[in-house]
Write an enzyme that holds these catalytic residues in place. Structure first.
Site, short mmCIF file in Angstrom:
data_model
loop_
_atom_site.label_atom_id
_atom_site.label_comp_id
_atom_site.label_asym_id
_atom_site.label_seq_id
_atom_site.Cartn_x
_atom_site.Cartn_y
_atom_site.Cartn_z
N GLU A 25 4.59 -9.53 11.93
CA GLU A 25 5.51 -9.72 10.80
C GLU A 25 6.37 -8.49 10.52
O GLU A 25 6.08 -7.39 11.02
CB GLU A 25 4.74 -10.11 9.53
N LYS A 160 -6.71 -7.83 -0.18
CA LYS A 160 -6.97 -6.70 -1.10
C LYS A 160 -7.47 -7.22 -2.43
O LYS A 160 -7.12 -8.33 -2.83
CB LYS A 160 -5.66 -5.99 -1.38
N1 PSU Z 1 -0.74 -7.79 1.65
C1 PSU Z 1 -0.87 -6.59 2.24
N2 PSU Z 1 0.19 -6.02 2.87
C2 PSU Z 1 1.40 -6.65 2.94
C3 PSU Z 1 1.53 -7.94 2.32
C4 PSU Z 1 0.43 -8.46 1.70
O1 PSU Z 1 -1.94 -6.02 2.19
O2 PSU Z 1 2.36 -6.12 3.52
C5 PSU Z 1 2.83 -8.67 2.44
C6 PSU Z 1 2.74 -9.71 3.57
O3 PSU Z 1 4.02 -9.82 4.20
C7 PSU Z 1 2.44 -10.98 2.80
C8 PSU Z 1 3.23 -10.77 1.55
O4 PSU Z 1 2.81 -12.15 3.48
O5 PSU Z 1 3.08 -9.40 1.24
C9 PSU Z 1 2.78 -11.64 0.41
O6 PSU Z 1 3.67 -11.55 -0.64
P1 PSU Z 1 3.56 -12.58 -1.85
O7 PSU Z 1 2.28 -12.23 -2.54
O8 PSU Z 1 4.77 -12.28 -2.69
O9 PSU Z 1 3.58 -13.94 -1.26
#
Ligand code: PSU
Ligand code: MN
Length: 305
Positions: A25, A160
């Site tokens: 990603e 996390k």
């Molecule tokens: N969690 C992490 N590192 C990240 C992300 C999530 O520990 O970089 C990023 C990933 O790209 C994930 C996104 O798909 O955040 C999720 O964002 P949201 O909660 O806005 O869907």
């Protein structure tokens, strides 16, 4: 082929020959880490995948094109622009593509690009999930719905504890997404190996996981799966330190009214600042570890069964 998709020649060739490919990603590059560590990490991850005998395919949207397989220059540009690049999840794709813009893809939109190209294995750091307090805010990452619908196996170090880990696992159960623990029965919490929650099934080798993937899709069961790969023991963070940082970041987010797509990048950024870079070292370590496992799994999966 999808009219908005560009697959790089190397990735295309690998897919045509039924060789292993690993999707990666780009939100982690633009929003997840600072420059230049983000670019160094993205390149090192590609090398790790190559070393395992698979072809890396980092995914992003550039000039409105869904790119599967970025060049070194593309990665450098994304990493340098950082947060200036729009974070793109499923709902953002029509706007970014139709307006010819650049976008960093989250787990959800990277899965979409991977599925369009025919890639089945995807390595990331951590997935999005159900946020704490979601009972009121309804903040649930679109990553979880994508896992329910799109046939890609996602290797992550768990989620996390900025998220509600228990509710995230409940949601995945409802949506029919298998959560497999690689050599662990406990679901890992990203910076630490333990979370207090169990995975659905512990699986100890990639051949068995590849067999499960083939079985799931051969039965016509749609959607993806999660392979939870705990951070290596020596790279774990101190549980007390990381939990204190997360609690403070969550408090600040609430005080400042941070919500929506800004929520995850804000929390990740604050945790990193509060741990003075220690969390970044752990983060890079676990991403490397996931890339290695994804490479192995892609090789096993392509070997067929
Ligand atoms: N969690 C992490 N590192 C990240 C992300 C999530 O520990 O970089 C990023 C990933 O790209 C994930 C996104 O798909 O955040 C999720 O964002 P949201 O909660 O806005 O869907
Ligand atoms: Mn959200």
């Amino acid at each position: 082929m999808n009219q908005f998709l560009d697959i790089s020649p190397l990735v295309k060739k690998a897919l045509e020959n039924n060789e292993p490919v690993v999707a990666l990603e780009s939100t982690i590059i633009a929003h997840g880490m600072p420059y230049p560590q983000n670019v160094e990490t993205a390149r090192a991850v590609e090398k790790i995948v190559l070393n395992e005998g698979a072809t890396p395919a980092t995914i992003a949207i550039l000039g409105g094109r869904i790119k599967v397989g970025l060049s070194d220059t593309d990665i450098e540009t994304l990493g340098k622009k950082g947060r200036a690049v729009i974070k793109v999840s499923r709902r953002d794709m029509p706007y970014i593509v139709s307006q010819g813009l650049d976008g960093a893809t989250t787990v959800a939109s990277t899965m979409i690009g991977a599925a369009m190209a025919g890639i089945k294995v995807f390595a990331t750091g951590g997935i999005g999930g159900v946020h704490r307090g979601a009972g009121e805010t309804m903040d649930i990452s679109a990553d979880l719905q994508e896992l329910a619908h799109t046939p890609v196996a996602v290797i992550s170090a768990g989620v996390k504890s900025i998220l509600d880990i228990g509710l995230t696992l409940e949601y995945l159960e409802t949506q029919g997404v298998p959560v497999l623990g690689y050599q662990t029965k406990e679901f890992p919490a990203f910076y630490t190996r333990r979370s207090g929650f169990n995975v659905d099934y512990q699986m100890d080798d990639v051949a068995s996981i590849a067999k499960l993937m083939h079985a799931k899709w051969a039965m016509g069961l749609r959607g993806g799966l999660i392979i939870a790969n705990p951070i290596p023991t020596h790279q774990q963070m101190d549980e007390v330190v990381i939990n204190a940082a997360i609690d403070r970041a969550l408090r600040e987010a609430k005080e400042q009214g941070i919500h929506g797509k800004e929520s995850t990048p804000f929390l990740l950024g604050r945790v990193k600042e509060l741990t003075e870079g220690d969390s970044l070292v752990s983060n890079i370590g676990l991403v490397f570890n996931n890339a290695r496992l994804a490479g192995e799994l892609a090789v096993a999966f392509a070997g067929g069964d």
